[in-house]
Design an enzyme around this catalytic site. Structure first.
Site, PDB file in Angstrom:
ATOM      1  N   LYS A  45      17.340   0.267  49.191  1.00 21.46           N
ATOM      2  CA  LYS A  45      17.049  -0.631  47.639  1.00 21.46           C
ATOM      3  C   LYS A  45      16.559  -1.090  47.491  1.00 21.46           C
ATOM      4  O   LYS A  45      16.224  -2.111  48.037  1.00 21.46           O
ATOM      5  CB  LYS A  45      19.153  -0.243  47.337  1.00 21.46           C
ATOM      6  CG  LYS A  45      19.473  -0.843  45.837  1.00 21.46           C
ATOM      7  CD  LYS A  45      19.212   0.626  45.300  1.00 21.46           C
ATOM      8  CE  LYS A  45      19.871  -0.329  43.831  1.00 21.46           C
ATOM      9  NZ  LYS A  45      18.960  -0.443  43.159  1.00 21.46           N
ATOM     10  N   ASN A 126       8.426  -2.707  44.072  1.00 23.70           N
ATOM     11  CA  ASN A 126       8.830  -1.968  43.016  1.00 23.70           C
ATOM     12  C   ASN A 126       7.959  -2.794  41.628  1.00 23.70           C
ATOM     13  O   ASN A 126       7.971  -3.741  41.676  1.00 23.70           O
ATOM     14  CB  ASN A 126      10.375  -1.701  42.540  1.00 23.70           C
ATOM     15  CG  ASN A 126      10.614  -0.966  41.511  1.00 23.70           C
ATOM     16  OD1 ASN A 126      10.022  -0.740  40.890  1.00 23.70           O
ATOM     17  ND2 ASN A 126      11.611  -0.574  41.634  1.00 23.70           N
ATOM     18  N   CYS A 129      10.003  -2.608  37.370  1.00 26.40           N
ATOM     19  CA  CYS A 129      10.908  -3.012  37.049  1.00 26.40           C
ATOM     20  C   CYS A 129      10.581  -4.313  36.054  1.00 26.40           C
ATOM     21  O   CYS A 129       9.730  -4.555  35.507  1.00 26.40           O
ATOM     22  CB  CYS A 129      11.545  -4.101  38.473  1.00 26.40           C
ATOM     23  SG  CYS A 129      12.316  -2.946  39.450  1.00 26.40           S
TER      24      CYS A 129
END
Length: 310
Positions: A45, A126, A129
């Site tokens: 995650k 990432n 975001c």
């Protein structure tokens, strides 16, 4: 070599499939199920410095053509996933580690901790975001993305990848690729995260279907396949020294084949995994093998990036 063998950063994978970060990977039992599945690898995650509960429920809804969500980055904090990564059996299956700090400083702290753990996990940073309130997400703010990649490259000092949002304009493909190409340590590009700020309406209840952001959320599944393929192919063409991981709209071997043809080295599965279970990977592998055999392909490398134009 197996028909479905794949490679990224010189690492061998039994097949090109893995979960998309955010799906079936928040807790260790979910990660263990992925590790035991027919997926070629798995990813954690996307984690923040501290644990987050995320947005209020309902924050995910399945739709006829995919899904909509506004999860709010629920995760157990990076230390939880770092502990898992230390215990993972890398000889059995490679592991990706997804990092999504809420600030540059948070990302540098987490990247340094992963580096200093001396584990062979592959980091996916990432960039799709939120940045700060009132600002676009990092990969939509090209100056911020440039600063982020410069700082992370200097701090981490090892190859890593980036998870990108979808782009919709050729000029944006060009601008983003130019920034990515400045940083040799950015070794792969994952395309795409969900298409943000869509709205799904339930006409019976005359209502939105998720609670956060007055119903606005990211969409995945069938909705996003053409956009995902365009982004995969755009960065495959523009970043010749990097590899691409495809993500978006994969629910059968046919869509896996499309992503590979567009230039992907590996392919992530999101909405379809959420709606099914890790057993989906065995089916996808069977279907991909059948397509490759029917077309006479003996390896993934023989078809990767071979998309024809008219």
């Amino acid at each position: 070599m197996s028909l479905l063998s794949a490679s990224l950063l010189g690492i061998k994978f039994a097949n090109p499939l893995l979960n998309a970060s955010g799906v079936h990977c928040r807790y260790t039992d979910e990660l263990d199920a992925l590790a035991a599945s027919a997926a070629g690898s798995l990813i954690t995650k996307s984690c923040t410095l501290l644990e987050r509960e995320g947005n209020p429920e309902p924050r995910y809804a399945a739709t006829a053509l995919g899904s909509i969500n506004s999860m709010g980055l629920p995760n157990q904090g990076y230390a939880y996933y770092l502990d898992y990564a230390r215990r993972h059996n890398y000889a059995a299956k490679p592991l990706f580690f997804s990092v999504a700090g809420l600030s540059l400083e948070d990302n540098l702290t987490m990247m340094a901790a992963i580096r200093d753990a001396y584990i062979p996990a592959i980091v996916e940073l990432n960039l799709s975001c939120p940045n700060v309130p009132g600002k676009p997400q990092i990969a939509y703010d090209f100056e911020a993305m440039d600063r982020m990649l410069a700082a992370v490259s200097a701090e981490y000092a090892l190859p890593f990848g980036v998870k990108m949002p979808p782009y919709f304009d050729i000029a944006h493909f060009d601008a983003a690729a130019a920034i990515l190409n400045k940083y040799p340590l950015v070794a792969f590009v994952t395309c795409i995260n969900s298409i943000g700020n869509a709205l799904v309406i339930d006409i019976e209840n005359e209502s939105v279907v998720i609670k956060p952001k007055d119903g606005f959320g990211g969409i995945g599944g069938d909705y996003v396949l053409p956009t995902a393929l365009a982004n995969v192919n755009a960065f495959y063409r523009r970043c010749p020294d990097k590899q691409v991981i495809g993500c978006g709209g994969v629910k059968s071997g046919e869509q896996v084949f499309m992503h590979l043809l567009a230039g992907a080295s590996l392919v992530q599965v999101g909405t379809a995994l959420h709606e099914d279970s890790p057993r989906i990977f065995a089916r996808l592998n069977r279907e991909l093998s059948a397509i490759m055999e029917r077309k006479g392909y003996r390896s993934i490398e023989a078809l990767r990036g071979k998309l024809k134009t008219l």
